[in-house]
Write an enzyme that holds these catalytic residues in place. Structure first.
Site, PDB file in Angstrom:
ATOM      1  N   GLY A   9      -1.469  -2.707  33.016  1.00  0.00           N
ATOM      2  CA  GLY A   9      -2.545  -3.845  32.634  1.00  0.00           C
ATOM      3  C   GLY A   9      -2.365  -4.736  31.841  1.00  0.00           C
ATOM      4  O   GLY A   9      -3.368  -5.159  30.780  1.00  0.00           O
ATOM      5  N   THR A  10      -1.213  -5.293  31.435  1.00  0.00           N
ATOM      6  CA  THR A  10      -1.087  -6.421  30.410  1.00  0.00           C
ATOM      7  C   THR A  10      -0.172  -7.591  31.138  1.00  0.00           C
ATOM      8  O   THR A  10       0.847  -7.358  31.615  1.00  0.00           O
ATOM      9  CB  THR A  10      -0.509  -5.854  29.055  1.00  0.00           C
ATOM     10  OG1 THR A  10      -0.436  -6.871  28.281  1.00  0.00           O
ATOM     11  CG2 THR A  10       0.900  -5.148  29.432  1.00  0.00           C
ATOM     12  N   ASP A  60     -11.039  -1.995  22.491  1.00  0.00           N
ATOM     13  CA  ASP A  60     -12.049  -1.126  23.122  1.00  0.00           C
ATOM     14  C   ASP A  60     -11.622   0.288  22.598  1.00  0.00           C
ATOM     15  O   ASP A  60     -10.755   0.673  22.384  1.00  0.00           O
ATOM     16  CB  ASP A  60     -12.407  -0.966  24.509  1.00  0.00           C
ATOM     17  CG  ASP A  60     -11.406  -0.698  25.507  1.00  0.00           C
ATOM     18  OD1 ASP A  60     -10.931   0.558  25.289  1.00  0.00           O
ATOM     19  OD2 ASP A  60     -11.082  -1.463  26.348  1.00  0.00           O
ATOM     20  N   ARG A  73     -19.498  -8.121  23.751  1.00  0.00           N
ATOM     21  CA  ARG A  73     -18.392  -7.212  24.292  1.00  0.00           C
ATOM     22  C   ARG A  73     -18.878  -5.830  23.713  1.00  0.00           C
ATOM     23  O   ARG A  73     -18.391  -4.851  24.370  1.00  0.00           O
ATOM     24  CB  ARG A  73     -17.120  -7.770  23.540  1.00  0.00           C
ATOM     25  CG  ARG A  73     -16.318  -8.522  24.885  1.00  0.00           C
ATOM     26  CD  ARG A  73     -14.970  -9.050  24.352  1.00  0.00           C
ATOM     27  NE  ARG A  73     -13.900  -8.131  25.056  1.00  0.00           N
ATOM     28  CZ  ARG A  73     -13.362  -8.474  26.316  1.00  0.00           C
ATOM     29  NH1 ARG A  73     -14.032  -9.097  27.066  1.00  0.00           N
ATOM     30  NH2 ARG A  73     -12.475  -7.381  26.731  1.00  0.00           N
ATOM     31  N   CYS A 125     -12.926  -9.835   0.820  1.00  0.00           N
ATOM     32  CA  CYS A 125     -12.520  -8.261   0.041  1.00  0.00           C
ATOM     33  C   CYS A 125     -12.202  -7.374   1.098  1.00  0.00           C
ATOM     34  O   CYS A 125     -11.988  -7.595   2.174  1.00  0.00           O
ATOM     35  CB  CYS A 125     -13.612  -7.848  -0.949  1.00  0.00           C
ATOM     36  SG  CYS A 125     -15.173  -6.992  -0.165  1.00  0.00           S
ATOM     37  N   CYS A 150     -15.046  -7.412   5.829  1.00  0.00           N
ATOM     38  CA  CYS A 150     -15.093  -8.349   5.011  1.00  0.00           C
ATOM     39  C   CYS A 150     -13.977  -9.659   5.223  1.00  0.00           C
ATOM     40  O   CYS A 150     -12.880  -9.175   5.357  1.00  0.00           O
ATOM     41  CB  CYS A 150     -15.200  -8.054   3.526  1.00  0.00           C
ATOM     42  SG  CYS A 150     -15.689  -9.486   2.436  1.00  0.00           S
ATOM     43  N   CYS A 172     -21.137  -9.147   3.241  1.00  0.00           N
ATOM     44  CA  CYS A 172     -20.481  -8.035   2.818  1.00  0.00           C
ATOM     45  C   CYS A 172     -21.256  -7.310   1.703  1.00  0.00           C
ATOM     46  O   CYS A 172     -21.566  -8.220   0.730  1.00  0.00           O
ATOM     47  CB  CYS A 172     -18.914  -8.444   2.156  1.00  0.00           C
ATOM     48  SG  CYS A 172     -18.270  -7.171   1.226  1.00  0.00           S
ATOM     49  N   HIS A 219      -4.151  -4.473  18.114  1.00  0.00           N
ATOM     50  CA  HIS A 219      -4.845  -5.679  17.920  1.00  0.00           C
ATOM     51  C   HIS A 219      -6.156  -5.159  17.226  1.00  0.00           C
ATOM     52  O   HIS A 219      -7.127  -5.915  17.451  1.00  0.00           O
ATOM     53  CB  HIS A 219      -5.199  -6.406  19.338  1.00  0.00           C
ATOM     54  CG  HIS A 219      -3.883  -6.888  19.794  1.00  0.00           C
ATOM     55  ND1 HIS A 219      -3.838  -7.525  21.035  1.00  0.00           N
ATOM     56  CD2 HIS A 219      -2.564  -7.332  19.155  1.00  0.00           C
ATOM     57  CE1 HIS A 219      -2.516  -8.063  21.109  1.00  0.00           C
ATOM     58  NE2 HIS A 219      -1.822  -7.913  19.998  1.00  0.00           N
TER      59      HIS A 219
END
Ligand code: APR
Length: 250
Positions: free
Chosen positions: A193-194, A101, A67, A134, A131, A151, A123
């Site tokens: 667009g949701t 994006d 992606r 941590c 990590c 990490c 989101h």
């Protein structure tokens, strides 16, 4: 001007835009649900979980790396560009996006506005790697990693900096949205667009609209928010947004 829209009058200066994966569909990025949403016969809504990462971190990373590569190759489309135009004319403006994006941000850079403060990625950001144990985190826009990164600070598995389905929202980003509401309701709410499956998205859109605001939905399909819309455009975002914004700015 598309039928049903009115120019951006003097009283129409506070705008909230809620976007989802449909706004990036015409840039070539598949939406989560619906056609083209599946990846190797797997449902992204099952991959985008902490549980899936614990079970098969390699597989989850492969999906995110693919992606990331697709997003890197993609360009902002006319709907992202139109929002930059609209932002430039509004007094208060916020894009609340569920997209991880960077196409909306890149549309801003291309327009040389560089104002990331007007975008909340609720989101998270797909180009952040953080990590799983941590607080170490880094943004790596051009780096492709193979396998599961470790990490450099504590050696634990790193993961994408996105909010998974079984996780809480980042309180700092929630606070940015809530701060926008401190100045009151909006004259205009655009929902683009949701599928609006999350209650907090529906609630924020309705809170912004208040009792008298306009809520315009741009989506080829009906959604749970459609019943509250004062206007709907059942068309692809990149097709309708330039005309819609042109109409507002007249
Ligand atoms: N223009 C406008 N809308 C479109 C277009 C388009 N060209 N193409 C598709 N759509 C609409 C679809 O009709 C659908 O309502 O975009 C929506 C895409 O829905 P989802 O795939 O469910 O995406 P989204 O609503 O952003 O999902 C919310 O769920 O999977 C999680 O974290 C992920 O942020 C995502 C969240």
């Amino acid at each position: 001007m598309p039928e049903g829209t009115h120019p951006l009058s003097a009283g129409l200066k506070r705008i909230l835009v809620v976007t989802g994966s449909g706004i990036s569909a015409e840039s070539g990025i598949p939406t989560f649900r619906g056609q083209g949403g599946y990846w190797r016969n797997l449902d992204p809504s099952k991959l985008a979980t902490e549980a899936a990462f614990r079970k098969d971190p390699e597989l989850v990373w492969q999906w995110y790396e693919e992606r990331r590569a697709l997003i890197r190759r993609s360009q902002p489309n006319a709907a992202h560009q139109a929002l930059v135009q609209l932002a430039g004319k509004a007094r208060d403006f916020l894009i609340l996006t569920q997209n991880v994006d960077d196409l909306q941000a890149r549309a801003e850079w291309q327009a040389k506005r560089l104002d990331g403060s007007q975008i909340v990625q609720i989101h998270g950001d797909i180009f952040v790697t953080k990590c799983s144990r941590c607080t170490f985190s880094r943004r790596e826009i051009n780096k492709e990693s193979e396998g599961v990164p470790s990490c450099p600070n504590c050696g634990a598995m790193m993961r994408p900096g996105v909010v998974w389905f079984d996780e809480e929202l980042n309180p700092d980003e929630v606070a940015r949205v809530e701060n926008f509401f401190l100045a009151g309701v909006c004259d205009l709410v655009l929902v683009i667009g949701t599928t609006a499956v999350f209650d907090y998205i529906v609630n924020w859109a309705l809170k912004a609209k208040g009792t008298d605001g306009r809520l315009i939905e741009i989506n080829p399909e009906e959604t749970p928010l459609s019943q509250f819309a004062t206007e709907t455009f059942r068309a692809p975002a990149a097709k309708i947004m330039p005309k819609l914004v042109e109409g507002f700015l007249q």
